[in-house]
Every structure is written in C-alpha cells, then in structure tokens.
Design a protein around this motif. Structure first.
Motif: not given
Length: 114
Positions: A17-18, A41-42, A45, A66, A70-72, A75, A78
């Motif tokens: 996970r991140t 987090p994140g 890339t 990554a 990732d929820k960016s 995401a 990545r």
C-alpha cells in the motif's frame, strides 16, 4: 556484473500500500537515495528501477511500485504501470505495516500466485 542487461537480471518487485516503506527499503538496500521518500502518500508515480549486484544472488533489478491503494488523481495511471510489474517480476516482495492486513495485501498475494 555491471554490464549484465536488465532483461537477464533477477527482477524483484516491491509491492504494498502507499507509505508502507517500499521506497525507503529500496534506498536502504541500495545505500543511496534512489527513490524520493515522503510522509505524503503517493510519492512514487512511475516505477523506480535500480540495478545492482545483490550477493549472493548476483545481478538484480529492484522495481519500486506505487501503492495499490492509491486514491489520488493520478491513481489510474500509476496503478496501470504497477500492474505491469506483476508480469515482469521474478520475485514479489510484499511490504506491510505491523498488524494491518487488508484487501490490498490479499490482492497482491493473489496476483503473485498467478
């Protein structure tokens, strides 16, 4: 060993996970700042690759990915790159936090089995 092409090196994918410490582990193993690390987090890339000799194994490539949770905004891009590493990696190293096991860790285990 330094002239061994990437394709002939053992490919070691770092998954998790991140912010579980994938990039920090890579930096520690390499003994240099290969990957950017941050408490945000994140940070990773693109897949970060580090070729080196890992004794007694020989020539290897570490592939820092990554975080799968990732929820960016980036995401999707990545995670697309991260998923390609499942097929490329000869060894999958799953990094976790103590006493935390989620569906993301389960997913990595299932992909590793595949």
């Amino acid at each position: 060993m330094e002239k061994t092409p990437k394709s002939l090196r053992l490919q070691i994918g770092l998954f998790g996970r991140t912010n579980v410490g994938k990039s920090s582990l890579l930096n520690m193993i390499a003994g240099q700042d290969v990957a950017i690390i941050s408490s945000m987090p994140g940070t990773t890339t693109d897949v970060v690759e580090k070729t080196m000799e890992l004794l007694p194994l020989g020539p290897v490539v570490f592939l820092d990915t990554a975080g799968l949770d990732d929820k960016s905004i980036l995401a999707e891009a990545r995670l697309k790159k991260t998923h390609k590493i499942f097929d490329r990696a000869d060894v999958i190293l799953l990094l976790t936090e103590p006493d935390i096991w989620t569906e993301y860790e389960e997913y990595i285990i299932e992909e590793a089995k595949r």
